[in-house]
Enzyme design. Structure first.
Site, PDB file in Angstrom:
ATOM      1  N   THR A  13      86.082 -33.870 -45.243  1.00 58.41           N
ATOM      2  CA  THR A  13      86.061 -35.924 -44.678  1.00 58.41           C
ATOM      3  C   THR A  13      87.571 -35.522 -45.174  1.00 58.41           C
ATOM      4  OG1 THR A  13      83.315 -36.114 -44.918  1.00 58.41           O
ATOM      5  CG2 THR A  13      85.388 -37.602 -46.157  1.00 58.41           C
ATOM      6  N   SER A  63      82.768 -29.008 -44.126  1.00 59.85           N
ATOM      7  CA  SER A  63      82.333 -27.734 -44.872  1.00 59.85           C
ATOM      8  C   SER A  63      80.342 -27.461 -44.516  1.00 59.85           C
ATOM      9  CB  SER A  63      82.477 -28.099 -45.986  1.00 59.85           C
ATOM     10  OG  SER A  63      82.183 -28.684 -46.233  1.00 59.85           O
ATOM     11  N   THR A  96      83.650 -31.644 -49.053  1.00 56.77           N
ATOM     12  CA  THR A  96      83.265 -31.748 -50.477  1.00 56.77           C
ATOM     13  C   THR A  96      81.791 -31.422 -50.290  1.00 56.77           C
ATOM     14  OG1 THR A  96      81.229 -34.310 -50.043  1.00 56.77           O
ATOM     15  CG2 THR A  96      83.697 -34.497 -51.022  1.00 56.77           C
ATOM     16  N   ASP A  97      81.454 -30.834 -49.395  1.00 53.51           N
ATOM     17  CA  ASP A  97      79.821 -30.761 -49.119  1.00 53.51           C
ATOM     18  C   ASP A  97      79.377 -28.999 -49.545  1.00 53.51           C
ATOM     19  OD1 ASP A  97      78.833 -33.206 -48.301  1.00 53.51           O
ATOM     20  OD2 ASP A  97      78.573 -32.361 -46.326  1.00 53.51           O
TER      21      ASP A  97
HETATM   22  C1  SIN Z   1      82.909 -31.725 -45.404  1.00 53.60           C
HETATM   23  O1  SIN Z   1      81.668 -31.704 -46.301  1.00 53.60           O
HETATM   24  O2  SIN Z   1      83.336 -30.987 -44.639  1.00 53.60           O
HETATM   25  C2  SIN Z   1      81.801 -32.695 -44.806  1.00 53.60           C
HETATM   26  C3  SIN Z   1      81.337 -34.131 -45.613  1.00 53.60           C
HETATM   27  C4  SIN Z   1      83.487 -34.601 -47.504  1.00 53.60           C
HETATM   28  O3  SIN Z   1      83.945 -34.233 -47.154  1.00 53.60           O
HETATM   29  O4  SIN Z   1      82.840 -35.275 -48.199  1.00 53.60           O
END
Ligand code: SIN
Length: 333
Positions: A13, A63, A96-97
């Site tokens: 993100t 991710s 984050t995922d």
């Molecule tokens: C991801 O994990 O690539 C998408 C969600 C995020 O980064 O919060």
């Protein structure tokens, strides 16, 4: 020659874009390259403290689609850079995922001596185009942390909180401080530090306290680095297949039985990580299916679906990290 901080871009993100700056949630992750992402970061120059910033795009993905091949590529780039005397630290931008999975993988595979220099993962909960984007601050904090004299090992920084790879977990779907390392009062490691303004304030739980933390100390020493050459070699042989199964009210063994049925000699099921209820318990019928799997040579690891506390006298890892630990174990066997 000035010391360098290397920033490896992998997507997420933090590199995401939406059609409007008011849109914080309806966006596409992994759209902006790392060099462009670093351009508008306020305070980055000051955070560098005279060091040179070098960026490199290692991957560009959401991710949720992270895989071992990409994790390995990130680890290899970390090792190559950290081995150079003029490199002070690495910063990695990541979704984050699955950030905690990559962080744990890096913690396990980067040789201990190289971890005298920090590897700092960072991320964002809002896309780069958001009028309230959190990525720039997180990136600046990551660079500041990377240059901090006390920082070492694989760390993550988000919304000012600094976490260790062993403990960090994503615990919220949209809050800006989406990560936690547990409650210190309950025996968890907790955040190691907080970035406040242009300072990194280390808490009473420092990196040395990892050794004292009853849950994590064991893993700290058990988790000697995997030989990356061995891992890279086995990549050609496919990563061992390890699946995660959750226990819940009225859980049956049907998922385990289906996994066994789908297991082939070309792509054998090698392990199952159970996210058990409470202290790692499983229903009777799930246990029967697990016994059958074990008899067929499938390695079973029990964890808890509870976020914190670990399993008494056993795994303190979350299911997703235990899965990585089991894959590495199977690779080494
Ligand atoms: C991801 O994990 O690539 C998408 C969600 C995020 O980064 O919060």
């Amino acid at each position: 020659m000035a010391e360098q901080i290397i920033v490896l871009g992998t997507g997420g993100t933090i590199a995401g874009t939406a059609a409007s700056s008011a849109d914080h949630t309806g966006y596409t992750a992994a759209q902006i390259g790392i060099a462009a992402l670093l351009q508008p970061v306020p305070g980055l120059h000051e955070a560098l403290q005279g060091r040179e910033l070098v960026s490199e795009q290692v991957a560009q993905l959401d991710s949720k689609d992270m895989d071992f091949a990409t994790m390995l590529r990130i680890a290899q780039r970390c090792v190559q850079h950290l081995s150079k005397p003029d490199v002070k630290a690495i910063v990695i931008t990541h979704g984050t995922d699955t950030l905690e999975e990559t962080a744990y993988f890096l913690h396990r595979v980067i040789p201990r001596e190289l971890q005298a220099k920090p590897v700092v993962l960072t991320c964002a909960m809002r896309p780069a185009t958001s009028s309230e984007a959190d990525g720039p601050r997180n990136l600046r904090d990551a660079v500041l942390l990377a240059g901090d004299a006390k920082a070492c090992g694989v760390l993550a920084v988000c919304s000012g909180d600094v976490h260790h790879a062993l403990a960090v977990q994503k615990i919220h779907t949209y809050a800006l401080n989406a990560f936690s390392s547990g409650d210190v009062a309950l025996g968890e490691l907790g955040a190691l530090a907080h970035v406040v303004g242009d300072r990194v304030n280390w808490g009473s739980a420092s990196l040395a306290d990892l050794d004292k933390n009853s849950h994590l100390a064991l893993m700290q020493y058990e988790s000697h680095a995997m030989n990356l050459v061995v891992i890279a070699f086995s990549q050609g042989m496919a990563w061992p297949r390890v699946e995660i199964v959750l226990n819940h009210a009225q859980a049956t063994g049907s998922i385990v039985l289906a996994l066994l049925k789908a297991s082939t000699s070309e792509d054998p099921l090698r392990g199952i990580v159970i996210a058990g209820t409470g202290n790692g318990t499983v229903s009777e019928s799930l246990q029967t299916a697990l016994d059958e799997a074990q008899l067929k040579g499938v390695e079973i690891v029990i964890t808890s679906r509870c976020a914190w506390g670990g399993i008494h006298d056993a795994s303190a890892l979350s299911a997703v990290k235990a899965r990585i630990a089991l894959v590495l174990k199977l690779l080494a066997s």
